[in-house]
Design a protein around this motif. Structure first.
Motif, PDB file in Angstrom:
ATOM      1  N   LYS A 136       0.596  -1.274   0.064  1.00  0.00           N
ATOM      2  CA  LYS A 136      -0.068  -0.164   0.061  1.00  0.00           C
ATOM      3  C   LYS A 136       0.758   1.434   0.040  1.00  0.00           C
ATOM      4  O   LYS A 136       0.464   1.935  -0.914  1.00  0.00           O
ATOM      5  CB  LYS A 136      -0.951  -0.054   1.281  1.00  0.00           C
ATOM      6  N   GLU A 185      -5.288 -17.146   0.241  1.00  0.00           N
ATOM      7  CA  GLU A 185      -5.922 -16.139   1.160  1.00  0.00           C
ATOM      8  C   GLU A 185      -4.893 -14.943   0.984  1.00  0.00           C
ATOM      9  O   GLU A 185      -5.392 -13.944   1.199  1.00  0.00           O
ATOM     10  CB  GLU A 185      -6.108 -16.975   2.603  1.00  0.00           C
ATOM     11  N   LYS A 217      -5.375 -13.045  -2.188  1.00  0.00           N
ATOM     12  CA  LYS A 217      -6.546 -12.454  -2.335  1.00  0.00           C
ATOM     13  C   LYS A 217      -6.356 -11.156  -1.470  1.00  0.00           C
ATOM     14  O   LYS A 217      -6.775  -9.971  -2.076  1.00  0.00           O
ATOM     15  CB  LYS A 217      -7.617 -13.272  -1.631  1.00  0.00           C
ATOM     16  N   GLU A 218      -5.614 -11.175  -0.268  1.00  0.00           N
ATOM     17  CA  GLU A 218      -5.553  -9.885   0.578  1.00  0.00           C
ATOM     18  C   GLU A 218      -4.874  -9.014  -0.101  1.00  0.00           C
ATOM     19  O   GLU A 218      -5.076  -7.706  -0.348  1.00  0.00           O
ATOM     20  CB  GLU A 218      -4.941 -10.427   1.832  1.00  0.00           C
ATOM     21  N   ARG A 219      -3.473  -9.577  -0.682  1.00  0.00           N
ATOM     22  CA  ARG A 219      -2.741  -8.549  -1.601  1.00  0.00           C
ATOM     23  C   ARG A 219      -3.332  -7.991  -2.835  1.00  0.00           C
ATOM     24  O   ARG A 219      -3.097  -6.759  -2.964  1.00  0.00           O
ATOM     25  CB  ARG A 219      -1.194  -9.374  -1.754  1.00  0.00           C
ATOM     26  N   ILE A 220      -4.026  -8.719  -3.500  1.00  0.00           N
ATOM     27  CA  ILE A 220      -4.683  -8.338  -4.719  1.00  0.00           C
ATOM     28  C   ILE A 220      -5.854  -7.128  -4.288  1.00  0.00           C
ATOM     29  O   ILE A 220      -5.976  -6.132  -4.939  1.00  0.00           O
ATOM     30  CB  ILE A 220      -5.405  -9.442  -5.495  1.00  0.00           C
ATOM     31  N   SER A 221      -6.436  -7.397  -2.950  1.00  0.00           N
ATOM     32  CA  SER A 221      -7.686  -6.471  -2.729  1.00  0.00           C
ATOM     33  C   SER A 221      -6.965  -5.117  -2.270  1.00  0.00           C
ATOM     34  O   SER A 221      -7.661  -4.283  -2.285  1.00  0.00           O
ATOM     35  CB  SER A 221      -8.248  -7.336  -1.510  1.00  0.00           C
ATOM     36  N   CYS A 222      -5.668  -5.319  -1.885  1.00  0.00           N
ATOM     37  CA  CYS A 222      -4.953  -4.075  -1.394  1.00  0.00           C
ATOM     38  C   CYS A 222      -4.533  -3.149  -2.751  1.00  0.00           C
ATOM     39  O   CYS A 222      -4.688  -2.166  -2.761  1.00  0.00           O
ATOM     40  CB  CYS A 222      -3.655  -4.459  -0.621  1.00  0.00           C
ATOM     41  N   LEU A 279      -5.809  -3.658  -5.950  1.00  0.00           N
ATOM     42  CA  LEU A 279      -6.409  -3.282  -7.129  1.00  0.00           C
ATOM     43  C   LEU A 279      -7.007  -2.082  -7.046  1.00  0.00           C
ATOM     44  O   LEU A 279      -7.150  -1.243  -7.917  1.00  0.00           O
ATOM     45  CB  LEU A 279      -7.523  -4.511  -7.313  1.00  0.00           C
ATOM     46  N   PRO A 280      -7.585  -1.543  -5.975  1.00  0.00           N
ATOM     47  CA  PRO A 280      -8.231  -0.055  -5.935  1.00  0.00           C
ATOM     48  C   PRO A 280      -6.986   1.021  -6.346  1.00  0.00           C
ATOM     49  O   PRO A 280      -7.399   1.984  -7.088  1.00  0.00           O
ATOM     50  CB  PRO A 280      -8.577  -0.105  -4.427  1.00  0.00           C
TER      51      PRO A 280
END
Length: 474
Positions: free
Chosen positions: A366, A430, A433-438, A440-441
């Motif tokens: 991030k 898991e 997904k957490e890293r991609i969710s961070c 992607l936005p």
């Protein structure tokens, strides 16, 4: 100015105008004293002659060398070209952002910095402006001390200075009274506070010739006439800081260019600063005439509690508006530190066949990717979008922008490395997904901003699509 608040105010007014007063109206000085006492006017005759000579020569020099530029700014998602041409002068490495446009200082001469100006005359102009800055700083401290003294001792006079009446004691004449309030007698914490609120780190210089701007907006609430700058609070300033303005209208308007008779209100041939209590319809507004060489000071929290506008006269006008800009995220050292911190996550050891990322922690991802966006959209695109305007005055920004460009390339590499890591199968689902969710936005924002900047460039450089200039905030 909020669109909802503006619409509500206009709806309440209907077809009528709010009242406002000028110096020829009864009650003008009493209104100034009671509702606008933190506006201080310093008339030209109260200012040293050498200040006028040096500053006015500096204005004309910068104009002669083509250093003033209109800005493309964004309001409510739409781009507009400002009717006022501007240049930012100030401490080396400082920037000032208004209406989504970041301006970069042409540095005035400061000890410890090597500054190469493009012409000796521009060097002389910048020296004159930092001298003006020091002068206005001293006068601002004195005005605040006078205000504090008036409040603590219940003095009847306010800091208002008027050329027509001996309505208030001038700042200069307050000298003997203020001896007990001089720096040596003021408590250290109070004096430091005064200094912080008046230590101007930059000045936004403005120029406009109303005769070349026939489409200026009319003032909407009081019927004050044409505006060069519409109602606003100055943005991105240290809270409670003073704004000091030196005003110079180049010549008195000739009678043969007057196209309209003066209404019952202000003289449309003369430049004015207008003030009103923010979002208020109970108190009359104030229109204060500005003659060549006048200065005014908006003390303390006036910029927060009130709004001001600049009402156009007939002659061309320059102004130098000195501010304590909030620069916690707007200086060159700040963005260089952010970049260096982000690059700590890049491993470039010589024994490695290619660079790698040290950490895939969500917080590190991030921080790095947000810095990537910041350096690209708040610095590089802002700077190069404005073309090579700063080279008109100096090459000071060339090396810093080259350094930021190199940082950006490494940040691009880091994004690519991160995407490669996501493709590796050894990651736990898991974690992936957490890293991609961070990420992607942040990538979506980057893509949207890149498209947005392409549209802004198209607006600026395609004459058929360029929006007509409107009166905007300074």
């Amino acid at each position: 100015m909020g669109a909802g608040q503006k619409r509500k105010l206009l709806d309440e007014l209907g077809e009528s105008w709010l009242p406002y007063l000028t110096p020829k109206d009864d009650g003008f000085h009493q209104l100034w004293k009671t509702k606008y006492s933190k506006l201080v006017l310093r008339t030209a005759e109260k200012i040293p002659k050498e200040v006028h000579e040096e500053v006015q020569e500096a204005f004309l020099t910068l104009q002669k060398h083509g250093c003033f530029f209109q800005d493309l700014v964004r309001i409510k998602g739409k781009d507009f070209v400002t009717p006022v041409s501007r240049i930012l002068v100030g401490n080396p490495g400082c920037t000032y952002k208004y209406l989504n446009t970041r301006l970069f200082t042409v540095p005035w001469p400061v000890e410890g910095y090597e500054i190469n100006y493009s012409h000796p005359e521009i060097s002389k102009a910048c020296k004159a402006l930092i001298k003006l800055n020091c002068y206005l700083h001293r006068e601002s401290v004195l005005a605040l001390q006078e205000q504090n003294l008036a409040e603590t001792k219940g003095m009847e006079d306010s800091p208002v200075i008027d050329r027509h009446q001996d309505y208030a004691t001038s700042i200069t004449e307050m000298g003997s009274i203020l001896q007990d309030q001089s720096p040596s007698h003021v408590p250290e914490n109070d004096h430091s506070h005064l200094k912080e609120r008046t230590s101007y780190n930059l000045s936004l210089l403005n120029y406009m010739d109303p005769q070349q701007m026939p489409f200026l907006k009319q003032e909407p609430y009081f019927g004050m006439g044409k505006m060069a700058v519409s109602w606003h609070h100055d943005e991105n300033l240290v809270e409670g800081s003073t704004v000091a303005v030196y005003s110079y209208s180049c010549e008195e308007p000739a009678a043969d260019i007057l196209e309209e008779k003066a209404p019952s209100g202000r003289d449309p041939a003369v430049w004015h600063v207008g003030l009103k209590v923010a979002w208020d319809i109970k108190n009359p507004g104030l229109a204060v005439p500005l003659y060549p060489g006048d200065c005014y000071f908006m003390l303390d929290d006036l910029n927060m509690t009130h709004q001001h506008c600049v009402l156009a006269g007939l002659p061309p006008r320059f102004s130098s508006t000195h501010r304590v800009a909030e620069c916690s995220q707007g200086t060159l050292p700040y963005i260089l530190d952010q970049c260096n911190a982000a690059l700590q996550n890049l491993c470039t050891d010589t024994h490695l066949s290619c660079p790698t990322l040290k950490s895939l922690d969500v917080d590190d991802i991030k921080r790095v990717e947000e810095t990537h966006n910041e350096v690209e959209f708040e610095w590089l695109r802002q700077f190069w979008f404005q073309g090579k305007r700063y080279r008109k005055c100096t090459d000071w920004w060339d090396k810093p922008m080259a350094a930021l460009d190199e940082f950006w390339r490494k940040l691009e590499l880091m994004t690519s490395l991160l995407l490669c890591e996501f493709r590796k199968e050894e990651q736990a689902e898991e974690q992936r997904k957490e890293r991609i969710s961070c990420l992607l936005p942040i990538l979506e924002e980057r893509q949207e901003l890149r498209q947005d900047w392409l549209a802004r460039v198209f607006t600026l450089y395609c004459p058929d699509t360029q929006v007509m200039a409107v009166a905007l905030s300074s």
